[in-house]
Design a protein around this motif. Structure first.
Motif, mmCIF file in Angstrom:
data_model
loop_
_atom_site.group_PDB
_atom_site.id
_atom_site.type_symbol
_atom_site.label_atom_id
_atom_site.label_comp_id
_atom_site.label_asym_id
_atom_site.label_seq_id
_atom_site.Cartn_x
_atom_site.Cartn_y
_atom_site.Cartn_z
ATOM 1 N N VAL A 99 -55.152 -27.831 -15.930
ATOM 2 C CA VAL A 99 -55.688 -26.781 -16.803
ATOM 3 C C VAL A 99 -56.676 -25.916 -16.037
ATOM 4 O O VAL A 99 -56.678 -24.674 -16.164
ATOM 5 C CB VAL A 99 -56.345 -27.401 -18.057
ATOM 6 C CG1 VAL A 99 -57.098 -26.341 -18.854
ATOM 7 C CG2 VAL A 99 -55.292 -28.071 -18.941
ATOM 8 N N ALA A 100 -57.530 -26.542 -15.230
ATOM 9 C CA ALA A 100 -58.524 -25.789 -14.464
ATOM 10 C C ALA A 100 -57.870 -24.779 -13.530
ATOM 11 O O ALA A 100 -58.404 -23.682 -13.312
ATOM 12 C CB ALA A 100 -59.396 -26.754 -13.662
ATOM 13 N N ALA A 101 -56.702 -25.121 -12.997
ATOM 14 C CA ALA A 101 -56.008 -24.231 -12.064
ATOM 15 C C ALA A 101 -55.002 -23.323 -12.749
ATOM 16 O O ALA A 101 -54.402 -22.467 -12.105
ATOM 17 C CB ALA A 101 -55.289 -25.059 -10.998
ATOM 18 N N GLN A 102 -54.815 -23.516 -14.088
ATOM 19 C CA GLN A 102 -53.717 -22.826 -14.780
ATOM 20 C C GLN A 102 -52.426 -23.098 -14.018
ATOM 21 O O GLN A 102 -51.675 -22.205 -13.636
ATOM 22 C CB GLN A 102 -53.988 -21.321 -14.885
ATOM 23 C CG GLN A 102 -55.277 -20.973 -15.630
ATOM 24 C CD GLN A 102 -55.155 -21.183 -17.136
ATOM 25 O OE1 GLN A 102 -54.741 -20.310 -17.870
ATOM 26 N NE2 GLN A 102 -55.528 -22.379 -17.616
ATOM 27 N N GLY A 103 -52.199 -24.386 -13.770
ATOM 28 C CA GLY A 103 -51.144 -24.824 -12.859
ATOM 29 C C GLY A 103 -49.760 -24.880 -13.477
ATOM 30 O O GLY A 103 -49.541 -24.521 -14.641
ATOM 31 N N THR A 104 -48.828 -25.385 -12.672
ATOM 32 C CA THR A 104 -47.419 -25.463 -13.057
ATOM 33 C C THR A 104 -46.905 -26.884 -12.862
ATOM 34 O O THR A 104 -47.081 -27.476 -11.800
ATOM 35 C CB THR A 104 -46.561 -24.509 -12.209
ATOM 36 O OG1 THR A 104 -47.058 -23.174 -12.352
ATOM 37 C CG2 THR A 104 -45.096 -24.548 -12.642
ATOM 38 N N VAL A 105 -46.267 -27.416 -13.888
ATOM 39 C CA VAL A 105 -45.596 -28.715 -13.821
ATOM 40 C C VAL A 105 -44.103 -28.451 -13.659
ATOM 41 O O VAL A 105 -43.516 -27.699 -14.451
ATOM 42 C CB VAL A 105 -45.853 -29.548 -15.087
ATOM 43 C CG1 VAL A 105 -45.089 -30.873 -15.027
ATOM 44 C CG2 VAL A 105 -47.345 -29.783 -15.286
#
Length: 232
Positions: A124-130
């Motif tokens: 969430v902190a990185a607005q990442g991708t799974v």
């Protein structure tokens, strides 16, 4: 890319097959966390890749996974989580006992959901991708190997549900569906099917890795929800 701007990505199953190809492709411009069951194999991969560190755990072992996450030392951010580890779980459904079902579902389904949960804060902190590396068997079930297909249909539902749950929190969830790929698992499958293993008929792991990189690098306003890549 400067060291400060390099995205951090954890790749499970990164010691062989598609996972290793993903790690190799990302290594020049990413900080990698290399996942695998064997400490020796993980160490060997980390030793030849820049900015790589280990994540050693049997994904079917809840305590081992939790311990490996703790050993990461509290990630501030995680830009990508690539779920590439998996087991074939071959065997006729009428012969497969509960232990076999548990191993297949724990590794191919439960571990995907649980590891994502454990790493959700830095994602969430990185607005990442799974990215969930699924299979053509997650789109169309076929025998033999029904337990594998069942697990891939299940993890397809997990990814679809997580996508909607995490969308408001800025985390993208994507599924890549490779067709038959020239890996050790494919060799094992063809042996189980009593068929010929012909690499010329399959995708290369590097080709699937390029699809995973495409998903990870999509512009921030976009989400590649499903990507199917098949042998030509």
């Amino acid at each position: 890319m400067s060291a400060a701007n390099r995205p951090t990505v954890l790749v499970t199953g990164a010691t062989r097959g598609i996972g290793r190809a993903v790690a190799d492709l990302l290594a020049p411009d990413h900080d990698l966390i290399v996942g695998g069951r064997s400490a020796a194999e993980v160490s060997a991969v980390c030793g030849r890749l820049p900015s790589a560190r280990p994540f050693v755990a049997d994904l079917a072992d809840e305590d081992a996974v939790g311990g490996a996450v703790e050993e990461l030392g509290g990630l501030d951010r995680l830009d990508g989580l690539v779920h590439s580890a998996g087991v074939l779980g071959s065997g006729a459904l009428t012969d497969l006992r509960r232990a076999g079902w548990r191993q297949t579902l724990e590794t191919n389904v439960v571990a995907v959901a649980d590891l994502t949960r454990l790493l959700l804060q830095p994602l969430v902190a990185a607005q990442g991708t799974v990215v969930v590396v699924n299979s053509g068997s997650g789109l169309r079930a076929h025998g033999p190997g029904g337990a594998y297909s069942a697990s891939k249909f299940a993890v397809r539902a997990v990814a679809d549900s997580m996508r909607e749950e995490l969308r408001p929190r800025g985390v993208r969830v994507s599924t890549v569906y490779p067709g038959r790929t020239a890996t050790d698992m494919q060799r094992e499958l063809r042996s189980f099917e009593c068929g010929e293993y012909d690499e010329a008929r399959y995708l290369r792991p590097e080709t699937v890795a390029s699809a995973v990189r495409f998903v990870l690098s999509a512009p921030q306003e976009a989400c590649v929800e499903d990507l199917s890549i098949r042998p030509r």
